[in-house]
Enzyme design. Structure first.
Site, PDB file in Angstrom:
ATOM      1  N   ASN A  83      81.936  75.795  54.076  1.00 50.51           N
ATOM      2  CA  ASN A  83      81.558  75.067  52.906  1.00 50.51           C
ATOM      3  C   ASN A  83      82.452  75.633  51.961  1.00 50.51           C
ATOM      4  O   ASN A  83      82.186  75.118  50.822  1.00 50.51           O
ATOM      5  CB  ASN A  83      80.104  75.203  52.732  1.00 50.51           C
ATOM      6  CG  ASN A  83      79.608  76.713  52.368  1.00 50.51           C
ATOM      7  OD1 ASN A  83      80.352  77.610  52.484  1.00 50.51           O
ATOM      8  ND2 ASN A  83      78.438  76.971  52.052  1.00 50.51           N
ATOM      9  N   GLU A  96      78.103  80.448  47.291  1.00 52.28           N
ATOM     10  CA  GLU A  96      78.076  79.200  47.989  1.00 52.28           C
ATOM     11  C   GLU A  96      78.508  77.969  47.213  1.00 52.28           C
ATOM     12  O   GLU A  96      78.385  78.079  45.818  1.00 52.28           O
ATOM     13  CB  GLU A  96      76.550  79.187  48.575  1.00 52.28           C
ATOM     14  CG  GLU A  96      76.352  80.461  49.355  1.00 52.28           C
ATOM     15  CD  GLU A  96      76.616  80.265  50.984  1.00 52.28           C
ATOM     16  OE1 GLU A  96      77.704  79.392  51.039  1.00 52.28           O
ATOM     17  OE2 GLU A  96      75.949  80.741  51.697  1.00 52.28           O
ATOM     18  N   HIS A 141      83.051  78.647  50.792  1.00 52.49           N
ATOM     19  CA  HIS A 141      82.371  79.936  49.994  1.00 52.49           C
ATOM     20  C   HIS A 141      83.664  81.046  50.076  1.00 52.49           C
ATOM     21  O   HIS A 141      84.171  81.088  51.139  1.00 52.49           O
ATOM     22  CB  HIS A 141      81.137  80.354  50.389  1.00 52.49           C
ATOM     23  CG  HIS A 141      81.023  80.945  51.765  1.00 52.49           C
ATOM     24  ND1 HIS A 141      79.918  80.737  52.489  1.00 52.49           N
ATOM     25  CD2 HIS A 141      81.763  81.859  52.452  1.00 52.49           C
ATOM     26  CE1 HIS A 141      80.051  81.537  53.505  1.00 52.49           C
ATOM     27  NE2 HIS A 141      81.146  82.362  53.503  1.00 52.49           N
ATOM     28  N   ASP A 175      81.145  91.770  49.380  1.00 47.89           N
ATOM     29  CA  ASP A 175      79.804  91.437  49.355  1.00 47.89           C
ATOM     30  C   ASP A 175      78.893  92.521  50.367  1.00 47.89           C
ATOM     31  O   ASP A 175      79.730  93.059  51.300  1.00 47.89           O
ATOM     32  CB  ASP A 175      79.541  90.110  49.614  1.00 47.89           C
ATOM     33  CG  ASP A 175      80.417  89.522  50.754  1.00 47.89           C
ATOM     34  OD1 ASP A 175      81.175  90.576  51.633  1.00 47.89           O
ATOM     35  OD2 ASP A 175      80.825  88.454  51.046  1.00 47.89           O
TER      36      ASP A 175
HETATM   37  C1  F6R Z   1      82.781  88.419  53.913  1.00 47.67           C
HETATM   38  C2  F6R Z   1      82.806  86.979  53.188  1.00 47.67           C
HETATM   39  C3  F6R Z   1      82.633  85.410  53.498  1.00 47.67           C
HETATM   40  C4  F6R Z   1      83.707  85.285  54.733  1.00 47.67           C
HETATM   41  C5  F6R Z   1      83.221  83.941  55.297  1.00 47.67           C
HETATM   42  C6  F6R Z   1      84.154  83.666  56.434  1.00 47.67           C
HETATM   43  O1  F6R Z   1      82.919  89.325  53.011  1.00 47.67           O
HETATM   44  O2  F6R Z   1      82.987  87.347  51.767  1.00 47.67           O
HETATM   45  O3  F6R Z   1      83.217  84.712  52.597  1.00 47.67           O
HETATM   46  O4  F6R Z   1      84.867  85.822  54.404  1.00 47.67           O
HETATM   47  O5  F6R Z   1      81.921  83.665  55.606  1.00 47.67           O
HETATM   48  O6  F6R Z   1      83.464  84.297  57.527  1.00 47.67           O
HETATM   49  P1  F6R Z   1      84.111  84.536  59.117  1.00 47.67           P
HETATM   50  O7  F6R Z   1      85.596  85.183  58.729  1.00 47.67           O
HETATM   51  O8  F6R Z   1      83.203  85.152  60.042  1.00 47.67           O
HETATM   52  O9  F6R Z   1      84.554  83.112  59.495  1.00 47.67           O
END
Ligand code: F6R
Length: 243
Positions: free
Chosen positions: A133, A140, A135, A65
């Protein structure tokens, strides 16, 4: 499913799985993630590459992403993150690395990501973190999820969680381009690493029942034949997971 003593150990295990994929196929395609969770994993890959234990010279990568509206030289962009936290420090050919673009013709960019995932073979391994959540990528929790790469409106909780990387929470982009569920599940193997009590509810939904729900997108990993979830003992306890 792997429960480790500590987050450090989780990252070590994840790095070992990535390196095993590259040793088995030096031209492997790797699906990569950003965020806080993979940072120690990337540090281990850098260390091992500098020590001559592993080479990424022929490896190809595709990231999950990118924020919309940020170009790759913006220090908050995921291109910048990948360059500075991994690619610039290992022997990878940068032209073989791909991070989606959140600028310009977004519909064309989405199609390009799905092409990158599938051309010349799908990723050997997709590394994932998980949102509070549930994701994965930026898919989401919602009534409907998308299978292919698309533009996602970030939720308040994701914007709040990501504000820690920005000077002001108003600076956090509200939209991102993200692989959809089928682009993520296309990988031959998936490794999801999680730590911290904030992830407990999402991890409970992923590990403690056999339900799949769009309200916790990570639950779709239950449909994948080769998904490994790595959590530390503290998160396992917080999630109520019994090994
Ligand atoms: C990042 C991504 C997100 C993160 C998620 C957790 O490329 O796709 O799904 O893996 O938001 O983020 P952290 O590791 O910062 O808790």
């Amino acid at each position: 499913m792997i429960v480790t003593k500590s987050y450090e150990d989780s990252c070590q295990r994840a790095a070992e799985l990535i390196e095993a994929a590259v040793l088995a196929n030096p031209q492997a395609k790797l699906g990569l993630a950003t965020g806080g969770t993979p940072l120690p994993i990337y540090r281990r890959l850098i260390e091992d590459c500098k020590a001559g234990k592993i080479s990424f010279a022929k490896v190809r990568t595709v990231n999950l992403d990118e924020y919309c509206g940020l170009n790759g030289s913006n220090t908050q962009s995921y291109r910048w993150f990948m360059d500075h936290n991994l690619f610039n420090e290992i022997d990878i050919d940068k032209t073989n690395t791909y991070v989606p673009s959140g600028l310009g013709d977004l519909a064309a960019n989405c199609r390009e990501v799905d092409k990158k995932v599938r051309e010349n073979g799908v990723p050997e391994l997709q590394l994932l973190g998980i949102g509070n959540n549930g994701h994965i990528g930026f898919n989401e929790a919602a009534d409907l999820l998308h299978t292919e790469t698309h533009i996602e409106q970030l939720t308040e909780s994701t914007i709040a969680a990501n504000a820690r990387f920005f000077d002001k929470s108003e600076d956090v982009p509200t939209q991102a381009i993200t692989m959809g569920l089928s682009s993520i599940l296309a990988a031959k193997s998936i490794v999801l690493v999680a730590t911290g009590a904030a992830k407990a509810a999402a991890i409970r939904g992923l590990l403690c029942n056999d339900e799949v729900t769009t309200q916790n997108p990570s639950t779709f990993l239950k449909l994948h034949p080769n998904a490994t979830v790595i959590i530390d003992a503290a998160l396992a306890t917080a999630a109520g997971y019994e090994n």
